[in-house]
Design a protein around this motif. Structure first.
Motif, PDB file in Angstrom:
ATOM      1  N   UNK A  39       4.123   6.133  -5.254  1.00  0.00           N
ATOM      2  CA  UNK A  39       4.056   6.309  -6.703  1.00  0.00           C
ATOM      3  C   UNK A  39       3.109   7.460  -7.072  1.00  0.00           C
ATOM      4  N   UNK A  40       1.983   7.539  -6.378  1.00  0.00           N
ATOM      5  CA  UNK A  40       1.025   8.616  -6.637  1.00  0.00           C
ATOM      6  C   UNK A  40       1.656   9.972  -6.319  1.00  0.00           C
ATOM      7  N   UNK A  41       2.365  10.039  -5.218  1.00  0.00           N
ATOM      8  CA  UNK A  41       3.018  11.300  -4.837  1.00  0.00           C
ATOM      9  C   UNK A  41       4.079  11.682  -5.864  1.00  0.00           C
ATOM     10  N   UNK A  42       4.873  10.722  -6.319  1.00  0.00           N
ATOM     11  CA  UNK A  42       5.920  10.994  -7.311  1.00  0.00           C
ATOM     12  C   UNK A  42       5.296  11.440  -8.629  1.00  0.00           C
ATOM     13  N   UNK A  43       4.261  10.748  -9.082  1.00  0.00           N
ATOM     14  CA  UNK A  43       3.597  11.133 -10.334  1.00  0.00           C
ATOM     15  C   UNK A  43       2.967  12.517 -10.222  1.00  0.00           C
ATOM     16  N   UNK A  44       2.349  12.793  -9.089  1.00  0.00           N
ATOM     17  CA  UNK A  44       1.760  14.126  -8.882  1.00  0.00           C
ATOM     18  C   UNK A  44       2.815  15.212  -8.907  1.00  0.00           C
ATOM     19  N   UNK A  45       3.954  14.959  -8.293  1.00  0.00           N
ATOM     20  CA  UNK A  45       5.045  15.938  -8.292  1.00  0.00           C
ATOM     21  C   UNK A  45       5.578  16.157  -9.702  1.00  0.00           C
ATOM     22  N   UNK A  46       5.661  15.082 -10.493  1.00  0.00           N
ATOM     23  CA  UNK A  46       6.132  15.216 -11.872  1.00  0.00           C
ATOM     24  C   UNK A  46       5.166  16.056 -12.709  1.00  0.00           C
ATOM     25  N   UNK A  47       3.881  15.809 -12.552  1.00  0.00           N
ATOM     26  CA  UNK A  47       2.874  16.564 -13.309  1.00  0.00           C
ATOM     27  C   UNK A  47       2.941  18.043 -12.943  1.00  0.00           C
ATOM     28  N   UNK A  77       0.815  -1.199   0.000  1.00  0.00           N
ATOM     29  CA  UNK A  77       0.000   0.000   0.000  1.00  0.00           C
ATOM     30  C   UNK A  77       0.860   1.266   0.000  1.00  0.00           C
ATOM     31  N   UNK A  78       1.910   1.276   0.815  1.00  0.00           N
ATOM     32  CA  UNK A  78       2.799   2.439   0.883  1.00  0.00           C
ATOM     33  C   UNK A  78       3.482   2.668  -0.454  1.00  0.00           C
ATOM     34  N   UNK A  79       3.732   1.596  -1.187  1.00  0.00           N
ATOM     35  CA  UNK A  79       4.377   1.702  -2.498  1.00  0.00           C
ATOM     36  C   UNK A  79       3.486   2.488  -3.465  1.00  0.00           C
TER      37      UNK A  79
END
Length: 145
Positions: free
Chosen positions: A7-15, A1-3
Motif C-alpha cells: 500500500x505504501x509503495x502504491x501510494x508513493x507511486x500515485x503521489x 505486513x507485506x500488505x
C-alpha cells in the motif's frame, strides 16, 4: 505486513505520478505562453533562434543591466559601472562580469537589428574592454596584410 508495504509503495507511486503530471502540464503551459509572447510563426522562430545563439533573451539582458528601454547612453553607463564593480582585481566576480558583457552584446545585437529594420546605420556601443593578446594578434595580422 507485506500488505502495508504494498500500500505504501502504491501510494508513493500515485503521489509521484500526480506530481510528474502536474509538472508536465505546467511546463507545457509555460512553453505555450512563451511561444505567444515571442510572436509565433516566423517572427517567433527568429526570436527563439536569436535567443539560442546569443545565450540569453533580451529581457534577461535588460534585467542584468538594469534598463527598461533600449537607451544607448543608459546602457553604456550601467555597463561601465557594473563592469568596474565586478572587476576581479577589486574582489568582484569574473562570472558576473562575463554575464554583464554578454547582456550588453545581446542588447547591441537587438539595437543593430532594430537599426537595420528602420534603414538606419548599425552603430555599436563601444564597450571599453581591453583587447586580449589573441585579438591584438588578429589586428596585427590584418593590418599588415
Amino acid at each position: 505486513m507485506a500488505k502495508y508495504v504494498a500500500q505504501i509503495i502504491v501510494l508513493g507511486a500515485q503521489v509521484v505520478g500526480r506530481a510528474f503530471t502536474r509538472a508536465v502540464k505546467y511546463e507545457y503551459a509555460v512553453s505555450q505562453q512563451a511561444a505567444k509572447k515571442a510572436g509565433g510563426g516566423k517572427e517567433g522562430a527568429k526570436s527563439a533562434a536569436t535567443n539560442s545563439i546569443m545565450g540569453m533573451t533580451l529581457q534577461e539582458a535588460q534585467q542584468i543591466l538594469h534598463v527598461s528601454k533600449l537607451d544607448k547612453e543608459l546602457i553604456q553607463k550601467n555597463y561601465d559601472h557594473l563592469f568596474k564593480v565586478n572587476d576581479k582585481a577589486k574582489g568582484g566576480s569574473f562570472y558576473l562580469q562575463s554575464k554583464i558583457v554578454r547582456a550588453k552584446e545581446r542588447i547591441e545585437y537587438e539595437l543593430g537589428e532594430t537599426a537595420a529594420q528602420n534603414g538606419g546605420p548599425q552603430k555599436s556601443i563601444n564597450n571599453g574592454r581591453k583587447s586580449t593578446s589573441s585579438q591584438q594578434s588578429t589586428k596585427d595580422t590584418t593590418s599588415s596584410s
